[in-house]
Design a protein around this motif. Structure first.
Motif, PDB file in Angstrom:
ATOM      1  N   TYR A  95     -87.505 -25.588  28.201  1.00 60.23           N
ATOM      2  CA  TYR A  95     -86.355 -25.255  27.360  1.00 60.23           C
ATOM      3  C   TYR A  95     -85.935 -26.533  26.637  1.00 60.23           C
ATOM      4  CZ  TYR A  95     -86.220 -20.956  30.054  1.00 60.23           C
ATOM      5  OH  TYR A  95     -86.552 -19.751  30.636  1.00 60.23           O
ATOM      6  N   ILE A 151     -83.441 -28.599  23.640  1.00 53.59           N
ATOM      7  CA  ILE A 151     -82.323 -28.745  22.708  1.00 53.59           C
ATOM      8  C   ILE A 151     -82.580 -30.000  21.883  1.00 53.59           C
ATOM      9  CG2 ILE A 151     -79.855 -29.213  22.446  1.00 53.59           C
ATOM     10  CD1 ILE A 151     -79.316 -27.590  24.908  1.00 53.59           C
ATOM     11  N   ASN A 190     -87.012 -20.575  23.009  1.00 61.52           N
ATOM     12  CA  ASN A 190     -86.577 -21.586  23.982  1.00 61.52           C
ATOM     13  C   ASN A 190     -86.208 -22.912  23.324  1.00 61.52           C
ATOM     14  OD1 ASN A 190     -87.207 -19.628  25.812  1.00 61.52           O
ATOM     15  ND2 ASN A 190     -88.643 -20.857  27.013  1.00 61.52           N
ATOM     16  N   GLU A 202     -83.635 -24.861  20.698  1.00 65.79           N
ATOM     17  CA  GLU A 202     -82.372 -24.841  19.960  1.00 65.79           C
ATOM     18  C   GLU A 202     -82.276 -26.102  19.106  1.00 65.79           C
ATOM     19  OE1 GLU A 202     -80.324 -22.413  19.903  1.00 65.79           O
ATOM     20  OE2 GLU A 202     -80.792 -21.205  21.664  1.00 65.79           O
ATOM     21  N   LYS A 246     -73.511 -25.938  23.300  1.00 64.98           N
ATOM     22  CA  LYS A 246     -74.915 -25.503  23.382  1.00 64.98           C
ATOM     23  C   LYS A 246     -75.542 -25.923  24.701  1.00 64.98           C
ATOM     24  CE  LYS A 246     -76.638 -23.603  20.657  1.00 64.98           C
ATOM     25  NZ  LYS A 246     -76.805 -22.141  20.499  1.00 64.98           N
ATOM     26  N   GLN A 253     -74.292 -23.529  27.346  1.00 62.92           N
ATOM     27  CA  GLN A 253     -74.977 -22.240  27.226  1.00 62.92           C
ATOM     28  C   GLN A 253     -76.392 -22.316  27.803  1.00 62.92           C
ATOM     29  OE1 GLN A 253     -74.892 -20.811  23.167  1.00 62.92           O
ATOM     30  NE2 GLN A 253     -72.708 -21.249  22.949  1.00 62.92           N
ATOM     31  N   MET A 254     -77.091 -23.415  27.514  1.00 62.00           N
ATOM     32  CA  MET A 254     -78.442 -23.569  28.040  1.00 62.00           C
ATOM     33  C   MET A 254     -78.434 -23.672  29.558  1.00 62.00           C
ATOM     34  SD  MET A 254     -81.645 -23.702  27.267  1.00 62.00           S
ATOM     35  CE  MET A 254     -81.883 -24.221  25.556  1.00 62.00           C
ATOM     36  N   ASN A 255     -77.459 -24.381  30.121  1.00 59.14           N
ATOM     37  CA  ASN A 255     -77.353 -24.468  31.578  1.00 59.14           C
ATOM     38  C   ASN A 255     -77.098 -23.101  32.190  1.00 59.14           C
ATOM     39  OD1 ASN A 255     -77.827 -27.196  31.525  1.00 59.14           O
ATOM     40  ND2 ASN A 255     -75.688 -27.808  31.827  1.00 59.14           N
ATOM     41  N   ARG A 281     -78.044 -20.259  30.961  1.00 59.31           N
ATOM     42  CA  ARG A 281     -79.302 -19.519  30.848  1.00 59.31           C
ATOM     43  C   ARG A 281     -80.275 -19.936  31.951  1.00 59.31           C
ATOM     44  NH1 ARG A 281     -83.285 -19.641  25.500  1.00 59.31           N
ATOM     45  NH2 ARG A 281     -84.913 -18.259  26.353  1.00 59.31           N
ATOM     46  N   LEU A 282     -80.355 -21.241  32.212  1.00 63.54           N
ATOM     47  CA  LEU A 282     -81.268 -21.729  33.234  1.00 63.54           C
ATOM     48  C   LEU A 282     -80.816 -21.338  34.639  1.00 63.54           C
ATOM     49  CD1 LEU A 282     -82.024 -25.248  31.738  1.00 63.54           C
ATOM     50  CD2 LEU A 282     -83.725 -23.503  32.265  1.00 63.54           C
ATOM     51  N   LEU A 284     -86.072 -28.961  31.315  1.00 63.06           N
ATOM     52  CA  LEU A 284     -85.120 -29.037  30.207  1.00 63.06           C
ATOM     53  C   LEU A 284     -85.340 -30.345  29.456  1.00 63.06           C
ATOM     54  CD1 LEU A 284     -82.587 -28.140  28.609  1.00 63.06           C
ATOM     55  CD2 LEU A 284     -81.210 -29.333  30.350  1.00 63.06           C
ATOM     56  N   SER A 291     -77.894 -29.324  35.086  1.00 66.82           N
ATOM     57  CA  SER A 291     -78.774 -28.183  34.852  1.00 66.82           C
ATOM     58  C   SER A 291     -79.584 -27.856  36.095  1.00 66.82           C
ATOM     59  CB  SER A 291     -79.730 -28.506  33.685  1.00 66.82           C
ATOM     60  OG  SER A 291     -80.740 -27.544  33.601  1.00 66.82           O
TER      61      SER A 291
END
Length: 530
Positions: free
Chosen positions: A32, A34, A72, A74, A87, A90-92, A94-95, A104, A136
């Motif tokens: 994933y 970012i 995956n 961003e 962001k 949000q990613m955390n 999702r994970l 990550l 994360s």
């Protein structure tokens, strides 16, 4: 015995990998990503030119080489600190719903200092950024920051005292049940007191360029088609330091910090598993630069001349390839096909030498020299005079951005009527300054020249010499020029001039006065470079 290429073995490798994972009962692995950057910094900081290109290069690396799906990845360009924090949260989240072995990756390009990142008018502190990444649930977390003075994030370990053979050591624990590495890695493009630099030639920052180049295969020191974290960092460190040492700003030292547990090396890219790419194979002992579908796309990857590794994982399509040695420079477009290996040969590219090599920065030579001999044609300086035609001899000195030409020329003109004949010998000494642009074998130039002509006149009436006079003419001549190389050392050249001549003449009152005349001229010559 039949030999199998890496690309031919891919289906078998994928099958074996799948069976191993099934038998071992391991959960699936996913990356994933970012990627964020900001062109503007704090008040007084110069806006950056290539932030978005850095981010796009990293995206291409993750998508094309590391097979990370677009879903995956961003991307945030010129967004505030609050938007980036949101962001990351949000990613955390999702994970937190995943039960796989996830990784990550967080990457930033832009301004910063030892305390944090400058996202325009907002600041994202390193403590908060590291805390968000560390919290994360991903098994492996990577934070890469390409910003000025970003070594404050890592505590500046870097390669100071980094001995040969030392690596990102992984603490082995419960090796019978857990063979994968876990933890967090932070890498910065510079130490706490240094600037992270951009390059117009690369259309991007040094560190990001060399990190991407290494991950595409240039860092594969043991040639196993896998680039580990240690290999990628070593390559990016060495090449960033080398490239930045040639700038006025000074050297730039990437730094790192990490906390890892497990048994395996930390893998960045597995080139044999990259889908839809072409394997570019390049000649030995030359620097390789590949530009993404032409120079406007920016540099895609690089291999230093001294490196034994000569392969890169490249996207399909036509790319501009440059090969540079101390004696020659090769350039041209090469087509790379998906899933195939392509060997780039010298004969596939245009070869340049001497001045073109110096102009393109492809040599340790700082100057190139040439001699030209030819003829010139110049319109009359005053009414009734004849066309000035004669030989010319020049010496050219080429630097990276400027050409200086020293020359001499001679011609004879005749003015006559029923009463008088005026024969003039003109001996001129000239200096031209020009800005050259080389494209393949063709070089275009624009510049300005200055010349002083010694004028020796003989006045004849009734076939008897009555008087002689010596005077001078000052000539200012803006010009455009084109030269074309043939062979390895020879070239032909043409210069079209607009000549403004200043000289003394007798006015209506019978007195000497300065007058001016405007006319055109053309120089034609053949030259030899050394």
């Amino acid at each position: 015995m039949q030999k199998w290429t890496l690309l031919e073995l891919l289906p078998f490798k994928a099958l074996i990998t799948g069976l191993v994972l099934l038998l071992c009962g391991q959960a699936s692995a996913a990356d994933y990503v970012i990627l964020f950057g900001h062109h503007e910094g704090a008040t007084g900081e110069t806006p950056l030119a290539y932030v978005e290109r850095d981010v796009r290069r990293m995206k291409d690396l993750f998508r094309d080489v590391m097979n990370v799906p677009d879903a995956n990845i961003e991307i945030l360009i010129d967004r505030s600190a609050d938007a980036v924090e949101s962001k990351l949260i949000q990613m955390n989240e999702r994970l937190s719903e995943s039960d796989g072995y996830d990784r990550l990756w967080v990457y930033y390009s832009g301004h910063g200092d030892a305390k944090g990142l400058h996202l325009g008018s907002s600041t994202l502190g390193f403590d908060k950024l590291k805390g968000l990444v560390k919290s994360s649930r991903a098994a492996l977390r990577f934070l890469l920051v390409d910003a000025c003075r970003s070594g404050g994030m890592t505590g500046v370990k870097g390669l100071k005292g980094f001995r040969v053979g030392q690596n990102f050591s992984v603490e082995s624990y419960d090796a019978n049940q857990n063979i994968r590495s876990e933890g967090m890695v932070m890498i910065s493009a510079s130490s706490a007191g240094e600037d992270a630099q951009e390059s117009d030639k690369l259309s991007g920052s040094f560190f990001t360029h060399y990190w991407v180049s290494g991950a595409r295969g240039a860092a594969d020191a043991n040639k196993d088609s896998r680039v580990t974290l240690e290999e990628a960092y070593r390559f990016a460190y060495a090449q960033t330091l080398k490239a930045s040492s040639r700038t006025l700003v000074g050297t730039q030292h990437p730094t790192f910090d990490y906390d890892l547990k497990g048994k395996n090396d930390v893998l960045v890219t597995s080139l044999g598993e990259s889908k839809g790419l072409s394997e570019g194979v390049f000649p030995d002992a030359v620097q390789v630069l590949v530009f993404n579908k032409g120079h406007r796309g920016g540099a895609l990857a690089e291999i230093p001349a001294e490196h034994e590794i000569r392969t890169l994982a490249l996207p399909k399509g036509q790319h501009e390839v440059q090969l540079r040695s101390n004696n020659a420079y090769y350039e041209g477009r090469v087509s790379f096909k998906s899933g195939q290996s392509h060997e780039v040969r010298f004969e596939d590219l245009e070869r340049y030498q001497y001045a073109a090599l110096v102009r393109k920065g492809g040599s340790t030579k700082k100057l190139s020299y040439a001699a030209r001999v030819g003829t010139f044609y110049q319109m009359p300086v005053y009414d009734g005079d004849s066309l000035c035609i004669g030989p010319t001899l020049n010496t050219d000195i080429d630097t990276r951005f400027l050409q200086l030409s020293l020359g001499g020329r001679w011609c004879r003109t005749i003015f006559e009527n029923r009463y008088l004949e005026n024969q003039s010998d003109r001996l001129g000494l000239s200096l031209d300054l020009a800005y050259p642009y080389s494209w393949r074998r063709l070089t275009l130039m624009g510049g300005v020249g200055g010349r002083y002509d010694f004028l020796f006149q003989q006045l004849t009436a009734n076939r008897a010499t009555e008087s002689s006079r010596t005077s001078g003419i000052i000539v200012i001549s803006p010009f455009i020029a084109a030269s074309y190389d043939f062979g390895q050392r020879y070239f032909v050249e043409s210069r079209a001039r607009l000549n403004t001549s200043l000289f003394q003449d007798i006015n209506a009152s019978g007195e000497n006065a300065w007058v001016s005349s405007v006319g055109a001229g053309v120089d034609l010559s053949v030259g030899f470079r050394w």
